[in-house]
Scaffold this active site. Sequence first.
Site, mmCIF file in Angstrom:
data_model
loop_
_atom_site.group_PDB
_atom_site.id
_atom_site.type_symbol
_atom_site.label_atom_id
_atom_site.label_comp_id
_atom_site.label_asym_id
_atom_site.label_seq_id
_atom_site.Cartn_x
_atom_site.Cartn_y
_atom_site.Cartn_z
ATOM 1 N N ASP A 24 0.942 -60.013 25.300
ATOM 2 C CA ASP A 24 -0.100 -60.625 24.484
ATOM 3 C C ASP A 24 -1.484 -60.204 24.931
ATOM 4 O O ASP A 24 -2.354 -59.913 24.117
ATOM 5 C CB ASP A 24 -0.015 -62.151 24.589
ATOM 6 C CG ASP A 24 1.140 -62.694 23.782
ATOM 7 O OD1 ASP A 24 1.932 -61.876 23.274
ATOM 8 O OD2 ASP A 24 1.243 -63.928 23.682
ATOM 9 N N ASP B 92 -4.356 -58.387 22.909
ATOM 10 C CA ASP B 92 -5.673 -58.987 22.714
ATOM 11 C C ASP B 92 -6.788 -58.026 23.106
ATOM 12 O O ASP B 92 -7.841 -57.993 22.482
ATOM 13 C CB ASP B 92 -5.795 -60.281 23.531
ATOM 14 C CG ASP B 92 -4.886 -61.374 22.969
ATOM 15 O OD1 ASP B 92 -4.451 -61.231 21.803
ATOM 16 O OD2 ASP B 92 -4.616 -62.349 23.686
ATOM 17 N N GLU C 214 22.796 -58.610 -1.749
ATOM 18 C CA GLU C 214 21.677 -59.128 -0.948
ATOM 19 C C GLU C 214 21.622 -60.634 -1.092
ATOM 20 O O GLU C 214 22.097 -61.178 -2.077
ATOM 21 C CB GLU C 214 20.338 -58.614 -1.513
ATOM 22 C CG GLU C 214 20.096 -57.164 -1.367
ATOM 23 C CD GLU C 214 18.909 -56.712 -2.234
ATOM 24 O OE1 GLU C 214 18.153 -57.573 -2.737
ATOM 25 O OE2 GLU C 214 18.772 -55.504 -2.408
ATOM 26 N N LYS D 202 20.005 -64.144 -2.095
ATOM 27 C CA LYS D 202 18.994 -64.570 -3.064
ATOM 28 C C LYS D 202 18.118 -65.601 -2.366
ATOM 29 O O LYS D 202 18.541 -66.717 -2.111
ATOM 30 C CB LYS D 202 19.641 -65.172 -4.309
ATOM 31 C CG LYS D 202 18.625 -65.560 -5.359
ATOM 32 C CD LYS D 202 19.285 -65.942 -6.668
ATOM 33 C CE LYS D 202 18.251 -66.181 -7.764
ATOM 34 N NZ LYS D 202 17.257 -67.182 -7.428
ATOM 35 N N ASP E 191 15.270 -68.268 -1.455
ATOM 36 C CA ASP E 191 14.708 -69.392 -2.185
ATOM 37 C C ASP E 191 13.245 -69.543 -1.790
ATOM 38 O O ASP E 191 12.884 -70.389 -0.988
ATOM 39 C CB ASP E 191 15.500 -70.658 -1.828
ATOM 40 C CG ASP E 191 15.257 -71.749 -2.848
ATOM 41 O OD1 ASP E 191 14.576 -71.479 -3.863
ATOM 42 O OD2 ASP E 191 15.749 -72.868 -2.629
ATOM 43 N N TYR F 18 12.531 -56.443 -1.818
ATOM 44 C CA TYR F 18 13.834 -56.108 -2.379
ATOM 45 C C TYR F 18 13.794 -55.250 -3.634
ATOM 46 O O TYR F 18 14.824 -54.955 -4.215
ATOM 47 C CB TYR F 18 14.646 -57.380 -2.667
ATOM 48 C CG TYR F 18 13.896 -58.455 -3.436
ATOM 49 C CD1 TYR F 18 13.439 -58.229 -4.716
ATOM 50 C CD2 TYR F 18 13.678 -59.705 -2.860
ATOM 51 C CE1 TYR F 18 12.760 -59.207 -5.415
ATOM 52 C CE2 TYR F 18 13.005 -60.700 -3.551
ATOM 53 C CZ TYR F 18 12.550 -60.441 -4.823
ATOM 54 O OH TYR F 18 11.884 -61.406 -5.504
ATOM 55 N N LYS G 6 23.472 -55.884 -7.179
ATOM 56 C CA LYS G 6 22.674 -54.886 -7.893
ATOM 57 C C LYS G 6 23.439 -53.567 -8.001
ATOM 58 O O LYS G 6 24.122 -53.178 -7.052
ATOM 59 C CB LYS G 6 21.361 -54.618 -7.153
ATOM 60 C CG LYS G 6 20.451 -55.821 -7.071
ATOM 61 C CD LYS G 6 19.197 -55.536 -6.265
ATOM 62 C CE LYS G 6 18.342 -56.792 -6.218
ATOM 63 N NZ LYS G 6 17.207 -56.667 -5.295
ATOM 64 N N LYS H 134 25.271 -67.766 -7.789
ATOM 65 C CA LYS H 134 24.761 -68.937 -7.070
ATOM 66 C C LYS H 134 25.840 -69.529 -6.170
ATOM 67 O O LYS H 134 27.024 -69.373 -6.422
ATOM 68 C CB LYS H 134 24.321 -70.002 -8.079
ATOM 69 C CG LYS H 134 23.298 -69.516 -9.082
ATOM 70 C CD LYS H 134 21.904 -69.771 -8.642
ATOM 71 C CE LYS H 134 21.442 -71.141 -9.086
ATOM 72 N NZ LYS H 134 20.054 -71.368 -8.728
ATOM 73 N N CYS I 240 3.176 -104.494 5.356
ATOM 74 C CA CYS I 240 4.120 -103.692 6.133
ATOM 75 C C CYS I 240 5.421 -104.482 6.334
ATOM 76 O O CYS I 240 5.373 -105.638 6.760
ATOM 77 C CB CYS I 240 3.498 -103.347 7.485
ATOM 78 S SG CYS I 240 4.668 -102.652 8.659
ATOM 79 N N CYS J 12 5.515 -105.431 10.399
ATOM 80 C CA CYS J 12 4.553 -106.333 11.049
ATOM 81 C C CYS J 12 3.771 -107.199 10.072
ATOM 82 O O CYS J 12 2.944 -108.005 10.486
ATOM 83 C CB CYS J 12 3.600 -105.549 11.947
ATOM 84 S SG CYS J 12 2.377 -104.626 11.008
ATOM 85 N N CYS K 277 0.718 -98.517 7.061
ATOM 86 C CA CYS K 277 0.472 -99.791 7.709
ATOM 87 C C CYS K 277 -0.826 -99.664 8.503
ATOM 88 O O CYS K 277 -1.069 -98.648 9.144
ATOM 89 C CB CYS K 277 1.631 -100.084 8.657
ATOM 90 S SG CYS K 277 1.293 -101.425 9.776
ATOM 91 N N CYS L 99 1.690 -102.117 15.406
ATOM 92 C CA CYS L 99 2.937 -102.380 14.694
ATOM 93 C C CYS L 99 4.065 -101.763 15.531
ATOM 94 O O CYS L 99 4.009 -100.588 15.870
ATOM 95 C CB CYS L 99 2.859 -101.732 13.318
ATOM 96 S SG CYS L 99 4.405 -101.780 12.417
HETATM 97 S S1 IVH Z 1 15.697 -58.605 -7.505
HETATM 98 C C1 IVH Z 1 15.212 -59.218 -11.907
HETATM 99 N N1 IVH Z 1 16.569 -59.556 -5.306
HETATM 100 O O1 IVH Z 1 15.126 -64.402 -7.807
HETATM 101 C C2 IVH Z 1 14.204 -58.621 -11.073
HETATM 102 N N2 IVH Z 1 15.350 -61.028 -6.709
HETATM 103 O O2 IVH Z 1 15.211 -64.532 -11.161
HETATM 104 C C3 IVH Z 1 14.736 -58.137 -9.783
HETATM 105 N N3 IVH Z 1 15.059 -63.294 -5.762
HETATM 106 O O3 IVH Z 1 12.039 -64.627 -9.049
HETATM 107 C C4 IVH Z 1 14.765 -59.178 -8.799
HETATM 108 N N4 IVH Z 1 16.155 -62.921 -3.911
HETATM 109 O O4 IVH Z 1 11.992 -63.928 -6.717
HETATM 110 C C5 IVH Z 1 15.901 -59.835 -6.427
HETATM 111 N N5 IVH Z 1 17.421 -60.219 -3.268
HETATM 112 C C6 IVH Z 1 16.739 -60.512 -4.375
HETATM 113 C C7 IVH Z 1 16.170 -61.780 -4.621
HETATM 114 C C8 IVH Z 1 15.497 -61.999 -5.810
HETATM 115 C C9 IVH Z 1 15.468 -63.812 -4.610
HETATM 116 C C10 IVH Z 1 14.307 -64.073 -6.752
HETATM 117 C C11 IVH Z 1 13.117 -63.387 -7.323
HETATM 118 C C12 IVH Z 1 13.107 -63.771 -8.776
HETATM 119 C C13 IVH Z 1 14.378 -64.490 -8.975
HETATM 120 C C14 IVH Z 1 15.136 -63.796 -10.040
#
Ligand code: IVH
Length: 708
Positions: free
Chosen positions: A67, A71, A147, A149, A151, A261, A326, A350, A444, A447, A462, A467
């Site tokens: 570090d 720095d 890959e 997905k 969130d 991605y 994909k 999903k 509360c 208390c 509160c 308390c």
């Molecule tokens: S590819 C369709 N890869 O999922 C366009 N999307 O509805 C190509 N997301 O809002 C997207 N992980 O933010 C892709 N490995 C992944 C993903 C991913 C999450 C999200 C993306 C998008 C939603 C797709």
Amino acid sequence: RCRSLVSSTQQRTETDQAMATKKHQPNINPDEITTKKDAKRAIRELREAVEYHDHRYYVLDDPIISDSEYDQLFAALEALEEKFPDLQTENSPTRRVGGEPRYDLQEVRHPAPVLSLKAVSEEDDVRGFERTVKQKLNQTSVELVAEPKYDGLSIELIYVNGELTTASTRGDGYTGEDVTDNIRTMREIPLKLHGQKKDLPRRLVVRGEIYMDRDAFEKLNGRLEDSHRKPFANPRNAAAGSVRQLDPNVAAERPLRAFFYEAAIVEPEKEDTHYEMLQRLKSWGLRINQTHSKRCKNIDEFLKYHAEMEKQRDNLPYEIDGVVCKVNRLDHQEELGARSRNPRWAIAYKFESRQATTRLKEIDVQVGRTGALTPVAILEPVQIGGVEVTRASLHNQSEIDRKDILVGDDVIVERAGDVIPYVVGPVKERRNGKERKFSMPDKCPVCKSNVVMSDDKKNARCTRMDCPAQLRERIKHYASREALDIDGLGNRTAEQMVETEIVSSIASLYELDEDDLGQLEGMGKKSIHKLLQSIEQSKQATLDRFIYGLGIPLIGMQTSRELAQSFRTLEDVMKASEKTLRENVGVGGEAARSVHTFFNDDHNRGIVEQIQNAGLSLSNPFAGGEGPLAGQKFVFTGSLERWTRDEAERLVTSLGGQASSSVSGETDYVVAGPGGGSKLEKAEEQDTPVMDEEEFVAFLKERDAIEE
Ligand code: IVH
């Protein structure tokens, strides 16, 4: 910057180290650089080095310097840029932080529409996807890439000639919001793509996901709660809220991460396959998910990946809600095209739902650590993903109102990972008319003292500081490093103190003796002695830390400092009216009300008084600060025409100076009106400059401190 070295650093190879020393740790002393030509070269080398170490640290998770070495590089770069301001550029790593807050986010048009993935939850649909793809491409087999997905929040970055020019959110798919200033603060996002000019794309439009690790999210929420701010409901909201922050300085402190991605546009040309494209992005310094991006020969392999990831889900540091499949070849992707707004070359599978429907029997109110009242749903027990759920969070009154949840409703409950289950919303169709509205209590439940509710109905607290529900946390907070810094008083000790009832409020800390502490488990003579000593030391504190330590609802460290800046003493703060608080401190009405309510409570006043009687001695480093009078100490004596003494003192403080009531060797000026007595004498005695009111006014005008 908080960098902690991971263990791999210790195991770094000698070649790594040699490499780091030569190329990535240029030995540059800014003081020795005098010509612009040399500065140019040095700045370039330093920038490359800083970016390189950021990448090693944030993206590769494998730093090769300490570090302090980092720095040093950073400081040398800053010094040179300051010395040669015209060599400063937008994309220097020193410029990641510090944009101005904005009023809103600008719109940006995406160079190509951002599509969304078709999401399915049945194996059959996934098999159907492969069948259609093969048919349309007229192929017997098609390679796929699997890959996670993520969130989080999708993001699009544009690099022109290797330089980051724009970052935007998805928006409606055609136009998004410009979040460039916030994204630039993320050190894992390269401001310049890595590699030699000839290997960089003329233009790159790359997409990915911004997210927050679960751990970092919990910590962030803890920090927010500590400073009496509203926590985020989940990591996704935290990431989205941070990216869409209006103040880049706030965004900079949020632990945001990214995976890329999709390369939507690459000029002059893309690789042949998605997988190779990912590797290319990686070589340019963009973070991809190498570990969990997997090539699959066919859909069976993808289904295996799905099953495996679903099992792994809770072990990942970040949240995913499914996996994405994909088509690997980019020419195939192009051929397949899109249908409405979903690409035909990808699908999201999903994970099994973590929601269930059950009856909301009752709403309980819990008193949390800072006195926050939280409504909790008491549910008809229900199984979600193999776990029995009986309680769920309802967050706050505003959420209950917004979602229109009634007691007696059938509600949808979601359990995600290890986080506490929460109520998504009611199933209104199932109402029978017997449901009833819920309101937070105004007393509360523990208390019975008054509850203050914020205007937006998101925070109910509160107001009584002793308390019992809060006592343990109050003590911890009071003793914390940012507050009174009582060494040796951590979680476990605070808990035991409350359990054994040797403390009943923060004030009673000052009454503890050896016998009391002797009752605590695992406390030897030595630690007892040390703890008593640190408690004693905490009596010498600063006003801002003490105010913060009191744990007044909505009053975090920043506001505590502002209070100390605006008021000289604790007494002044305590006696200030709500109006004075609002007008003198840069805080909103709610915070002003909170301070006022707090100090108006006899109980709270009693506790403060007890601490004062124990020998509290507060200094105020903020009586003085930035402004035209910064660093100057004034004493007023006699009567003034234009201001009352109090007003004059406050004026000085607001201009960054310090006002004190007695003349000392440190006094810079004495302002004397008619009737100035002993203070005037003392000033003359020690040759302190004295001015009358007229001179003082002229003095202020000269410094542009007042008008007319
Ligand atoms: S590819 C369709 N890869 O999922 C366009 N999307 O509805 C190509 N997301 O809002 C997207 N992980 O933010 C892709 N490995 C992944 C993903 C991913 C999450 C999200 C993306 C998008 C939603 C797709």
